[in-house]
Design a protein around this motif. Structure first.
Motif, PDB file in Angstrom:
ATOM      1  N   MET A 158      -9.177 -15.292  -3.975  1.00 46.42           N
ATOM      2  CA  MET A 158      -8.451 -15.517  -5.225  1.00 46.42           C
ATOM      3  C   MET A 158      -7.076 -16.114  -4.941  1.00 46.42           C
ATOM      4  O   MET A 158      -6.372 -15.690  -4.031  1.00 46.42           O
ATOM      5  N   GLY A 159      -6.714 -17.106  -5.748  1.00 47.17           N
ATOM      6  CA  GLY A 159      -5.358 -17.643  -5.679  1.00 47.17           C
ATOM      7  C   GLY A 159      -5.238 -18.923  -4.883  1.00 47.17           C
ATOM      8  O   GLY A 159      -6.141 -19.326  -4.149  1.00 47.17           O
ATOM      9  N   GLU A 160      -4.100 -19.575  -5.061  1.00 50.66           N
ATOM     10  CA  GLU A 160      -3.754 -20.787  -4.321  1.00 50.66           C
ATOM     11  C   GLU A 160      -2.693 -20.363  -3.288  1.00 50.66           C
ATOM     12  O   GLU A 160      -1.535 -20.118  -3.656  1.00 50.66           O
ATOM     13  N   PRO A 161      -3.082 -20.251  -2.007  1.00 55.06           N
ATOM     14  CA  PRO A 161      -2.140 -19.721  -1.008  1.00 55.06           C
ATOM     15  C   PRO A 161      -0.821 -20.485  -0.951  1.00 55.06           C
ATOM     16  O   PRO A 161       0.227 -19.900  -0.704  1.00 55.06           O
ATOM     17  N   PHE A 162      -0.874 -21.803  -1.238  1.00 56.08           N
ATOM     18  CA  PHE A 162       0.351 -22.596  -1.106  1.00 56.08           C
ATOM     19  C   PHE A 162       1.290 -22.423  -2.296  1.00 56.08           C
ATOM     20  O   PHE A 162       2.403 -22.938  -2.282  1.00 56.08           O
ATOM     21  N   SER A 186      -5.295 -19.803  15.295  1.00 57.86           N
ATOM     22  CA  SER A 186      -6.252 -20.912  15.444  1.00 57.86           C
ATOM     23  C   SER A 186      -7.624 -20.565  14.850  1.00 57.86           C
ATOM     24  O   SER A 186      -8.457 -21.439  14.667  1.00 57.86           O
ATOM     25  N   ARG A 187      -7.836 -19.283  14.538  1.00 59.93           N
ATOM     26  CA  ARG A 187      -9.117 -18.908  13.908  1.00 59.93           C
ATOM     27  C   ARG A 187      -8.928 -18.587  12.419  1.00 59.93           C
ATOM     28  O   ARG A 187      -9.761 -17.954  11.800  1.00 59.93           O
ATOM     29  N   MET A 188      -7.783 -19.024  11.890  1.00 57.60           N
ATOM     30  CA  MET A 188      -7.529 -18.862  10.446  1.00 57.60           C
ATOM     31  C   MET A 188      -7.549 -20.246   9.798  1.00 57.60           C
ATOM     32  O   MET A 188      -7.073 -21.218  10.380  1.00 57.60           O
ATOM     33  N   THR A 189      -8.070 -20.314   8.582  1.00 59.91           N
ATOM     34  CA  THR A 189      -8.058 -21.564   7.816  1.00 59.91           C
ATOM     35  C   THR A 189      -7.478 -21.272   6.438  1.00 59.91           C
ATOM     36  O   THR A 189      -7.887 -20.312   5.775  1.00 59.91           O
ATOM     37  N   VAL A 190      -6.518 -22.105   6.034  1.00 61.90           N
ATOM     38  CA  VAL A 190      -5.950 -21.949   4.689  1.00 61.90           C
ATOM     39  C   VAL A 190      -6.420 -23.114   3.828  1.00 61.90           C
ATOM     40  O   VAL A 190      -6.404 -24.262   4.256  1.00 61.90           O
ATOM     41  N   SER A 191      -6.874 -22.776   2.640  1.00 60.40           N
ATOM     42  CA  SER A 191      -7.443 -23.792   1.754  1.00 60.40           C
ATOM     43  C   SER A 191      -6.524 -24.026   0.557  1.00 60.40           C
ATOM     44  O   SER A 191      -6.023 -23.076  -0.045  1.00 60.40           O
ATOM     45  N   THR A 192      -6.317 -25.294   0.232  1.00 61.05           N
ATOM     46  CA  THR A 192      -5.462 -25.618  -0.913  1.00 61.05           C
ATOM     47  C   THR A 192      -6.138 -26.628  -1.816  1.00 61.05           C
ATOM     48  O   THR A 192      -6.918 -27.468  -1.361  1.00 61.05           O
ATOM     49  N   VAL A 193      -5.789 -26.552  -3.088  1.00 61.20           N
ATOM     50  CA  VAL A 193      -6.298 -27.523  -4.042  1.00 61.20           C
ATOM     51  C   VAL A 193      -5.432 -28.788  -3.995  1.00 61.20           C
ATOM     52  O   VAL A 193      -5.760 -29.797  -4.607  1.00 61.20           O
ATOM     53  N   GLY A 194      -4.319 -28.696  -3.220  1.00 61.01           N
ATOM     54  CA  GLY A 194      -3.507 -29.900  -3.007  1.00 61.01           C
ATOM     55  C   GLY A 194      -2.062 -29.765  -3.441  1.00 61.01           C
ATOM     56  O   GLY A 194      -1.570 -30.595  -4.203  1.00 61.01           O
ATOM     57  N   ILE A 195      -1.375 -28.728  -2.962  1.00 61.73           N
ATOM     58  CA  ILE A 195       0.050 -28.555  -3.272  1.00 61.73           C
ATOM     59  C   ILE A 195       0.813 -29.330  -2.188  1.00 61.73           C
ATOM     60  O   ILE A 195       1.086 -28.821  -1.097  1.00 61.73           O
ATOM     61  N   VAL A 196       1.136 -30.581  -2.500  1.00 62.62           N
ATOM     62  CA  VAL A 196       1.622 -31.515  -1.473  1.00 62.62           C
ATOM     63  C   VAL A 196       2.854 -31.002  -0.719  1.00 62.62           C
ATOM     64  O   VAL A 196       2.872 -31.032   0.525  1.00 62.62           O
ATOM     65  N   PRO A 197       3.903 -30.507  -1.383  1.00 60.01           N
ATOM     66  CA  PRO A 197       5.079 -30.062  -0.613  1.00 60.01           C
ATOM     67  C   PRO A 197       4.731 -28.949   0.383  1.00 60.01           C
ATOM     68  O   PRO A 197       5.292 -28.897   1.481  1.00 60.01           O
ATOM     69  N   ALA A 198       3.789 -28.072  -0.005  1.00 61.46           N
ATOM     70  CA  ALA A 198       3.438 -26.963   0.895  1.00 61.46           C
ATOM     71  C   ALA A 198       2.579 -27.451   2.065  1.00 61.46           C
ATOM     72  O   ALA A 198       2.671 -26.910   3.167  1.00 61.46           O
ATOM     73  N   ILE A 199       1.755 -28.489   1.837  1.00 54.70           N
ATOM     74  CA  ILE A 199       1.005 -29.062   2.967  1.00 54.70           C
ATOM     75  C   ILE A 199       2.024 -29.584   3.984  1.00 54.70           C
ATOM     76  O   ILE A 199       1.898 -29.362   5.192  1.00 54.70           O
ATOM     77  N   ILE A 239      -4.335 -36.553  -0.162  1.00 60.90           N
ATOM     78  CA  ILE A 239      -5.017 -37.089   1.024  1.00 60.90           C
ATOM     79  C   ILE A 239      -4.000 -37.668   2.012  1.00 60.90           C
ATOM     80  O   ILE A 239      -4.129 -37.501   3.228  1.00 60.90           O
ATOM     81  N   ALA A 240      -2.946 -38.303   1.478  1.00 60.32           N
ATOM     82  CA  ALA A 240      -1.899 -38.856   2.367  1.00 60.32           C
ATOM     83  C   ALA A 240      -1.234 -37.716   3.144  1.00 60.32           C
ATOM     84  O   ALA A 240      -0.971 -37.844   4.352  1.00 60.32           O
ATOM     85  N   ALA A 241      -0.972 -36.587   2.471  1.00 63.63           N
ATOM     86  CA  ALA A 241      -0.343 -35.444   3.151  1.00 63.63           C
ATOM     87  C   ALA A 241      -1.284 -34.869   4.215  1.00 63.63           C
ATOM     88  O   ALA A 241      -0.844 -34.468   5.301  1.00 63.63           O
ATOM     89  N   ALA A 242      -2.594 -34.857   3.901  1.00 63.69           N
ATOM     90  CA  ALA A 242      -3.578 -34.368   4.887  1.00 63.69           C
ATOM     91  C   ALA A 242      -3.621 -35.308   6.099  1.00 63.69           C
ATOM     92  O   ALA A 242      -3.716 -34.859   7.249  1.00 63.69           O
ATOM     93  N   ARG A 243      -3.546 -36.611   5.816  1.00 62.94           N
ATOM     94  CA  ARG A 243      -3.563 -37.610   6.903  1.00 62.94           C
ATOM     95  C   ARG A 243      -2.349 -37.395   7.830  1.00 62.94           C
ATOM     96  O   ARG A 243      -2.466 -37.379   9.056  1.00 62.94           O
ATOM     97  N   GLU A 244      -1.161 -37.196   7.219  1.00 59.11           N
ATOM     98  CA  GLU A 244       0.067 -36.955   8.005  1.00 59.11           C
ATOM     99  C   GLU A 244      -0.083 -35.679   8.831  1.00 59.11           C
ATOM    100  O   GLU A 244       0.354 -35.611   9.982  1.00 59.11           O
ATOM    101  N   HIS A 245      -0.696 -34.676   8.228  1.00 62.95           N
ATOM    102  CA  HIS A 245      -0.879 -33.395   8.930  1.00 62.95           C
ATOM    103  C   HIS A 245      -1.724 -33.596  10.184  1.00 62.95           C
ATOM    104  O   HIS A 245      -1.378 -33.112  11.263  1.00 62.95           O
ATOM    105  N   CYS A 246      -2.835 -34.324  10.022  1.00 65.46           N
ATOM    106  CA  CYS A 246      -3.724 -34.561  11.168  1.00 65.46           C
ATOM    107  C   CYS A 246      -2.998 -35.329  12.270  1.00 65.46           C
ATOM    108  O   CYS A 246      -3.128 -35.011  13.453  1.00 65.46           O
ATOM    109  N   ALA A 247      -2.203 -36.347  11.861  1.00 62.04           N
ATOM    110  CA  ALA A 247      -1.506 -37.167  12.847  1.00 62.04           C
ATOM    111  C   ALA A 247      -0.462 -36.327  13.585  1.00 62.04           C
ATOM    112  O   ALA A 247      -0.361 -36.383  14.819  1.00 62.04           O
ATOM    113  N   ALA A 248       0.295 -35.520  12.843  1.00 63.84           N
ATOM    114  CA  ALA A 248       1.364 -34.728  13.455  1.00 63.84           C
ATOM    115  C   ALA A 248       0.805 -33.642  14.359  1.00 63.84           C
ATOM    116  O   ALA A 248       1.374 -33.328  15.404  1.00 63.84           O
ATOM    117  N   ARG A 249      -0.322 -33.066  13.952  1.00 65.01           N
ATOM    118  CA  ARG A 249      -0.882 -31.928  14.696  1.00 65.01           C
ATOM    119  C   ARG A 249      -1.961 -32.342  15.706  1.00 65.01           C
ATOM    120  O   ARG A 249      -2.453 -31.518  16.449  1.00 65.01           O
TER     121      ARG A 249
END
Ligand code: SF4
Length: 343
Positions: A158-162, A186-199, A239-249
């Motif tokens: 329940m809820g939007e973690p971000f 590394s064994r935790m996954t956080v799911s978001t509907v797309g809160i860009v500043p929090a990504i 999607i742009a924020a997700a792309r930046e995340h992948c590149a940075a990490r």
């Protein structure tokens, strides 16, 4: 009311101890008492000097949480835990059996303000943010239900973690602290509907948790009908924020795509989705839509065809099978109700 000591990360507790004129290293012993020994009162903390315990009891509170009610799916052994937190905030966690492993799905809020049209939690509205102690208490209860071994944790309950970023961040730090539970980030996954500043905050933070983004639909007009947050954070920015995340990490991201029969599962929908994510290292999870309160149609030929098309584009695509259909434990069905109880 005094703050709950379990809302503090170890670094925050060290700071509190310093301000009390005590050595910060006692914080490790407090974490051991709380999360390894399961202390539910300051008197229980045998490994902490009595003088320190008295000071902590003066400034903090510590009381056991109510035990959750547990529903067990007769269909597949999925367990749903129903919590009643202080202030009448209900929340649910799910222990999900997999191939020789168990994972837990935790809630970050009671209810949710995002109002996604397909989600029972969204229909509740937001009751309140859960505190770090209430998030880690779900982990402890799920761990007990799992017989002491969990392979992964997902924050997709329940809820939007971000939208509860600070408390989520603290909970992840507390859960992964080696002085306590020591569950790897590394064994935790956080799911978001797309809160860009929090990504972006996650990308910039030291947290090592994995990121999952709920795409839901690749067409922005259709997505706006299903996900009201689209008006604030359009999918292309998410999607742009997700792309930046992948590149940075130098990491991959999980994309979650809810497949609605005849709505977003055509070959053209698949091509649109591919154009959106083709340059991002990712894994795509297809989730057949689970209508509130009842089992969904499951993996239909259309869902399989959609998966095949995405795989033909070279996207690693997996089907997330519905769990606990008889106890409303599947994605989008958590609403803190006893409906569908399978005992
Ligand atoms: S899908 Fe997630 S973000 Fe949307 S209403 Fe449900 S819990 Fe909130």
């Amino acid at each position: 009311m005094k703050p709950d000591i379990r809302d503090r990360t170890r670094a925050e507790l060290e700071e509190s101890l310093s301000l009390l004129g005590e050595k910060p290293l006692h914080a490790a012993a407090v974490f051991g008492a709380l999360y390894r020994d399961g202390a539910v009162s300051f008197a229980d903390m045998g490994r902490v000097p009595e003088r320190v315990r008295r000071l902590l009891a003066r400034d903090f509170r510590l009381a056991p949480f109510e035990k959750p009610e547990v529903l067990v799916s007769a269909a597949d052994g999925t367990r749903k835990l129903l919590f009643s937190f202080p202030g009448r905030a209900p929340a649910e966690s799910v222990v999900l059996p997999g191939k020789g492993r168990l994972s837990a799905c935790l809630s970050s809020q009671s209810g949710c303000a995002c109002g996604c049209s397909f989600c029972s939690t969204g229909a509740m509205g937001l009751v309140r943010d859960l505190l770090p102690a209430e998030i880690t208490a779900q982990y402890a209860a799920c761990l007990r239900e799992a017989g002491g071994e969990l392979s992964s944790l997902v924050f997709m309950g329940m809820g939007e973690p971000f939208l509860n970023w600070d408390n989520f961040r603290r909970a992840a730090q507390i859960l992964s602290d080696d002085a306590g539970y020591g569950f790897p980030q590394s064994r935790m996954t956080v799911s978001t509907v797309g809160i860009v500043p929090a990504i972006r905050e996650l990308t910039a933070s030291g947290l090592k948790v994995k990121l999952a983004v709920s795409v839901v639909a690749a067409d922005e007009r259709l997505r706006a009908r299903l996900v009201p947050m689209e008006a604030r954070y359009p999918l292309r920015e998410v999607i742009a924020a997700a792309r930046e995340h992948c590149a940075a990490r130098r990491a991959q991201v999980f994309f979650e795509y809810i497949v609605f029969d005849g709505v977003n599962d055509s070959a053209e929908d698949a091509a649109r989705l591919w154009r959106l994510i083709k340059d991002i290292p990712c894994r795509l999870n297809l989730i057949p839509h689970n209508p509130p309160g009842g089992p969904g149609a499951g993996v239909t030929p259309r869902v399989k065809a959609f998966q095949k098309t995405m795989m033909s584009f070279g996207v690693r695509t997996y089907l997330r099978l519905e769990k606990g259909p008889d106890i409303s434990a599947a994605c989008g069905q958590l609403a803190a109700s006893r409906r569908g109880s399978a005992g």
